[in-house]
Design an enzyme around this catalytic site. Structure first.
Site, mmCIF file in Angstrom:
data_model
loop_
_atom_site.group_PDB
_atom_site.id
_atom_site.type_symbol
_atom_site.label_atom_id
_atom_site.label_comp_id
_atom_site.label_asym_id
_atom_site.label_seq_id
_atom_site.Cartn_x
_atom_site.Cartn_y
_atom_site.Cartn_z
ATOM 1 N N GLY A 715 3.357 0.022 -4.783
ATOM 2 C CA GLY A 715 3.428 -1.263 -4.083
ATOM 3 C C GLY A 715 4.415 -1.274 -2.936
ATOM 4 O O GLY A 715 4.246 -2.019 -1.971
ATOM 5 N N GLU A 716 5.464 -0.511 -3.031
ATOM 6 C CA GLU A 716 6.545 -0.688 -2.065
ATOM 7 C C GLU A 716 6.808 0.518 -1.178
ATOM 8 O O GLU A 716 7.384 0.389 -0.107
ATOM 9 C CB GLU A 716 7.818 -1.086 -2.824
ATOM 10 C CG GLU A 716 7.647 -2.487 -3.398
ATOM 11 C CD GLU A 716 8.665 -2.861 -4.446
ATOM 12 O OE1 GLU A 716 9.686 -3.425 -4.069
ATOM 13 O OE2 GLU A 716 8.424 -2.592 -5.640
#
Ligand SMILES: Cc1cc2nc3c(=O)[nH]c(=O)nc-3n(C[C@H](O)[C@H](O)[C@H](O)COP(=O)(O)OP(=O)(O)OC[C@H]3O[C@@H](n4cnc5c(N)ncnc54)[C@H](O)[C@@H]3O)c2cc1C
Ligand code: SF4
Lengths: 751, 347
Positions: A715-716
């Site tokens: 996600g990051e």
């Protein structure tokens, strides 16, 4: 396993719902008898409410109630800790200030009154009629001069993430180093700015004579919210039901700050009707959290051969008066390179500004920017290729803990990234490449993201019609959760994906943690598998005891699930469909719970995803305009569950990295602490015209230790690394080092 | 938003009458500026008279030039073939502004009448003489990154945000109103002085009916620097209209955007250019002259070197000494730095 949905680039299963508007977001719930709340907030950043005059608001058409600190119900303090996460105090994640509990004002935009009316428009209008007289005091708005500065010990109370650390003797090693780089890097406050603004609908009712609260809220932390609401409102946890099947982006917001749902719940209680509060974009700059500004001092000492001997990283950052959240900027510093002497500190200044909270790549995004820019500066000092410098300091184990990596193939990422961007074809000399009026530059950075995994539960139901449902109280932020958990569940159930549904976003479902820290795939995936297998085990038990089943009398271990059938491993022709077993047993379904959590591998290995990002930029020096021509990134993030949604996640993260580098900044007035930039016309996020060609490759090597799925979160990591790669490319293009994010045109034109 | 009445006008006369007789009444066209400000609690009209259905949507030939109806959309004007070709600066300015959706709604009269992007103006909790006369100016001593270099006052340091207005100023456009009167474009907008709440010289209830572009046989061009490649207001912009006499410049008109409360025509620089052969050196001298009187504030001094460079480039590109960044009359010609991604045709 016979079917294989994981690893396939399947379309987003909720795509159609979203495109057609059928996906229901929080503000869209149609709750009967709904009333609407609007908030009047503080004009000043520090002081007290001397008096608050709500008479005009109260008399405005349609107004049902006005709540202020004078008449709002009292709330209990939020918990000290939830699970393992520290909520209060230095290094904690949340704020202790609760809405409408005090006349004290700690930041501009602090909610001071809620007006409830029969329509949204009337509530908003009446809120403009609330008159507040202030006792104003000078706000503290500068990190350097803040009177309250602290050195938080741990990030979120995690003893494995200390914030003030010395390994070896960095001071003397630095003094002795023949080559040194010492630089200061600054980054601005930024805001998550998801398209969906904060919203809550609260409905109270009596259930069994007791109060029961249903809350539709834009939250990616259902369980945490449930606990905060229960604690603050003095209810048993079971009496709070949270619902959120879709979130329109969060990027770190919507998880840790609770004024919006608390205000809505209080307002609904006051008027005895369900109430909705939808926040305006302007409010998102006050109550939705932010990434704090940083001032980071990096000092690197190295031998002439490019071996780094000392690394110091001292961060100054800020939080609000009532939060101790600390942007953990040393997350790469502590583990990225094989350096014997490392130290880092984090100093927190408490300012009269809104509370910060995690934002995509908390610490990593701006911390890695500073570190990886300093690495580039060191490479220049050493006259060494930036990739080569990184290879010479490649860490074969975690330098802080000494633990082996669960899986690390970063060398491959560097090598492939170089090929993709054409690294060796560039002229390495700064300011040597040009196209027309534009200077061309190349830059790179290492990137990583911690690969966490937590505990989760799931429930699997196999129905008599051969379909199945798997449920867990996780969240869909637009990240593809519905899709990949359906894939994982389908595989674990040995069913085609069309016959499996996955449900999430409801506190009544089995427990899952907050969606954050890129842990969701690694956490909820194994739980879904466990539940699916438990359901199959129950089905096998039914079959072997059913005299009419072809599997009657078989040992359950001898039975396999294949394509929706239970069959004998030794003779797959012998078996039957799941539904047949249930139908004969006159059962509508079989239901089973499953859970999963990390085991001792968690302490044996150091879990990280890695990557290398390469950027090519074009700089129009006369105007200061920087455009990213290309981004090429290669990631080692374990096995991908769905390359298509993964690609979207990553390019979204990289685009957000472009924003963080080139344009995103929120300015607060230096005198009164009000957010000056409060809308999306003036707060710039990248447009399509700012978004470069992006080439993303994955090594797709399963992590053998994280879980059976071999999947780490993604996600990051896209957001991390991109800023330094671009900034370093700007140096290569222009020969000028810009050490202040964002790199807006004024900085090149006038620095 | 405050409660208000709404009325749709069928004729210009009806619209004018309705606004003129109602204190606090305003016209609304596309609403893309006005409605935002109502939602932000900045504008509180008592009555909105909707002029978007009025028959003011023609683009016609007029005295060797072109008359553009007040209600023509920004999109329609920008892509009108005749305008795009003869008044390229105007199409470039329009297409480098806002977004497709906004341009489709926005009208040609509403665009130059949009209000400042000074962030303090949009926050009712901040002092702002433009919003609340006499309350002070929070931008002075505050965060004044986007504010004025020229013509500011002690009461207000705001800039005018319209790209179109800058091009119209360089093209010496004229505005027709129901006064009835004709207002030369640069005079439509005012400097702040001690009445910054008045952006224009229009009277209450005076409706713009058309914008006239006088005959023009030269080349015109618009350049814009912004913080993102699209959908952002100008930090600094520059419109140039050049008429040549053989190899020499007969007449040059240069207007700067993002530097003053109205498009800033640079007379002394224009005088330097007239009658000269176009050279980079000349353009440098003109740019120096243009910015000689700039009075920077705490956070906007960057606009001086940026503006000078931009003006030189705009002149180089208009005169043909340097290629434009994209086809004339398009956003690509106007957008300094271009869009992300590789250059389509490396130059
Ligand atoms: C997010 C965003 C980004 C933008 N970016 C840019 C940009 O980069 N560059 C740029 O130049 N602009 C930009 N704009 C502004 C946009 O161009 C203007 O909002 C638009 O042109 C206004 O036109 P309108 O018809 O919608 O005006 P309205 O909002 O309807 O009206 C504006 C004003 O004009 C008055 N008015 C309207 N018609 C008449 C008339 N015929 N006679 C007298 N008075 C009249 C109204 O009373 C009102 O005061 C942006 C706007 C937004 C919302
Ligand atoms: S510069 Fe003008 S618009 Fe901005 S705050 Fe001052 S008075 Fe208001």
């Amino acid at each position: 396993m016979t079917t294989q949905a994981t690893g396939k680039p399947l379309d987003r299963v909720d795509g159609r719902l979203k495109v057609t508007g059928a996906a229901r977001f929080t503000a869209e719930w149609d709750v009967p008898n709904l009333a609407y709340g609007a908030v009047a907030s503080s004009a000043i950043a520090h002081g007290t409410v001397r008096s608050i005059d709500v008479s005009a608001a109260r008399k405005a058409p349609g107004v049902l109630a006005v709540l202020t600190h004078e008449n709002a119900p009292r709330l209990q303090p939020i918990p000290e800790k939830i699970g393992e996460t520290q909520f209060r105090g230095e290094g904690g994640i949340s704020e202790t200030l609760q809405p409408l509990q005090t006349a004290a004002i700690e930041y501009a935009g602090q909610p001071l009154a809620v007006v409830v009316a029969d329509t949204h428009e009337r509530a908003r209008y009446a809120a403009t009629l609330v008159r507040v007289a202030y006792e104003e005091r000078p706000p503290q708005l500068a990190m350097a001069t803040a009177s309250r500065k602290t050195l938080p010990e741990m990030f979120l109370g995690n003893s494995k993430e200390k914030l003030q650390v010395t390994i070896g003797k960095p001071k003397s090693a630095l003094a002795a180093a023949p080559v040194k780089v010492e630089r200061v890097y600054e980054s601005a406050i930024t805001h998550h700015n998801p398209i969906e603004q904060l919203a809550t609908v609260a409905r109270w009712e009596k259930r069994g004579g007791a109060d029961f609260l249903t809350l539709y809220d834009t939250t990616r932390g259902i369980e945490v919210l449930q606990e905060v609401m229960a604690t603050s409102l003095g209810l048993p946890k079971e009496s709070v039901h949270i619902i959120c099947p879709f979130i329109g982006g969060a990027f770190g917001s919507k998880g840790w700050l609770y004024a919006p749902p608390l205000l809505t719940a209080m307002a609904a209680r006051a008027v005895g009707r369900p109430v909705k509060i939808e926040w305006r974009r302007q409010d998102m700059f006050a109550v939705a959290g932010q990434r704090a500004a940083t001032r980071q001092t990096l000092a690197l000492g190295a031998t002439r051969a490019g071996k780094i001997t000392a690394l110091q990283h001292d961060t100054q950052t800020h939080s609000s008066l009532s939060s101790g959240f600390t942007e953990p900027c040393a997350r790469l510093t502590r583990m990225m390179y094989a350096v014997p002497n490392i130290s880092f500190t984090h100093q927190l200044s408490h300012l009269h500004l809104p509370s910060p909270c995690p934002m995509r790549g908390p610490g990593e995004t701006v911390g890695s920017w500073a570190l990886e820019c300093a690495m580039d500066e060191l490479a220049t000092e050493l006259n060494l290729d930036p990739v080569e410098l990184r290879l010479r300091n490649y860490a074969d184990k975690n330098p802080e803990t000494g633990k082996p990596w669960s899986s690390k193939n970063l060398r491959q990422c560097y090598a492939r990234g170089k090929e993709l961007i054409g690294w060796d074809q560039r002229n390495p000399k700064p300011r040597s490449m040009r196209e027309g009026t534009q200077l061309i530059g190349y830059g790179m950075a290492s990137t990583m993201y911690p690969a966490g995994r937590g505990e989760a539960q799931a429930r699997a139901t196999i129905f008599a019609d051969g379909r199945a449902l798997v449920q867990s109280a996780t969240h869909e932020l637009g990240n593809g959760a519905y899709t990949i958990f359906r894939q994982i569940s389908a595989d674990a159930l040995s069913l085609p994906i069309e016959r499996v549904r996955f449900e999430l976003g409801d506190s009544a479902l089995p427990s899952a943690p907050t969606t954050g820290g890129s842990v969701t795939t690694a956490t909820v995936g194994p739980a879904a598998q466990a539940a699916a297998r438990a359901a199959l085990a129950a089905l096998k038990n039914l079959a072997v005891r059913d005299a009419e089943s072809p599997l009657f009398g078989a040992a359950t271990e001898a039975i396999d699930a294949q394509e929706g059938r239970l069959v004998l491993k030794t003779n797959p022709a012998k078996g039957e469909e799941y539904g047949a077993i249930l139908r004969r047993a006159k059962l509508p379904s079989v239901i089973a719970m499953g859970g999963a959590k990390p085991g001792e591998e968690k302490d044996k290995y150091s879990f990280y995803s890695f990557g290398a990002v390469f950027a090519q930029v074009r700089v129009d020096e006369a105007s200061g305009s920087i455009r990213v021509a290309r981004l090429c990134a290669v990631y080692d993030a374990g096995r991908l569950m769905n390359p298509k949604t993964a690609h979207s996640q990553i390019i979204g993260g990289m685009a957000m990295g472009v924003g963080a580098t080139l344009m995103e900044a929120t300015h607060y007035d230096p005198r009164n602490g009000r957010a000056v930039v409060r809308n999306l016309a003036d707060y710039h996020v990248p447009s399509c015209a700012d978004t470069p060609d992006m080439t993303v490759e994955w090594l797709n090597i399963p992590d053998p230790h994280i879980s059976e799925l071999g999947a780490r979160g993604i996600g990051e990591i896209g957001c991390v690394g991109t800023p330094a790669a671009i900034t370093n490319a700007v140096f290569h293009a222009t020969g000028r080092r810009l050490r202040s994010l964002p790199l807006t045109p004024d900085k090149l034109a006038f620095s | 938003m405050h409660p208000f009445q709404y009325q749709r006008a069928d004729s210009a006369d009806q619209a004018v009458a309705a606004v003129a007789k109602t204190p606090g009444a305003t016209f609304i066209a596309g609403g893309t500026s006005h409605l935002d400000l109502m939602k932000e609690d900045v504008h509180h009209p008592s009555l909105l008279v909707d002029v978007s259905a009025l028959p003011l949507k023609q683009i016609t030939a007029f005295e060797g030039g072109v008359r553009i109806g007040a209600g023509v959309s920004n999109t329609a004007a920008a892509y009108h073939p005749d305008l795009q070709q003869r008044y390229a600066a105007m199409s470039e300015a329009l297409l480098a502004g806002a977004s497709v959706q906004i341009r489709n709604m926005a009208s040609m009269a509403g665009n130059p009448l949009q209000r400042t992007r000074c962030p303090y103006f949009r926050d009712p909790a901040q002092a702002c003489n433009k919003r609340t006369p006499g309350s002070g100016c929070a931008a002075i001593g505050g965060y004044n990154h986007v504010h004025a270099l020229f013509g500011a006052s002690k009461a207000c340091i705001a800039t005018h945000p319209s790209d179109l207005a800058v091009a119209l100023a360089a093209l010496d456009a004229r505005v027709q109103t129901t006064g009835p009167r004709t207002i030369a474009f640069p005079e439509l907008l005012r400097l702040p002085g001690d009445t910054p709440h008045l952006d224009t010289v229009l009277e209450h209830g005076e409706l713009i009916t058309a914008i006239d572009l006088p005959a023009f046989a030269g080349r015109s061009h618009y350049l814009k620097v912004r913080e993102r490649a699209s959908y952002a207001y100008a930090l600094v912009s520059c419109a140039v209209a050049l008429e040549m006499d053989g190899p020499k410049i007969r007449r040059a008109r240069v207007a700067l955007g993002g530097v003053a409360h109205k498009p800033w025509r640079v007379g002394p620089a224009e005088a330097l250019l007239a009658g000269q052969l176009p050279t980079e050196q000349l353009f440098q001298a003109a740019a120096n002259a243009a910015f000689a009187d700039a009075k920077p504030l705490e956070h906007n001094a960057y606009k001086i070197p940026m503006g000078r460079n931009l003006m030189v480039r705009a002149l180089l590109e208009t005169s043909g000494l340097q290629p434009m960044q994209g086809p004339a009359g398009t956003a690509f010609a106007a957008s300094v730095g271009g869009v992300a991604g590789r250059l389509a045709t490396p130059r």
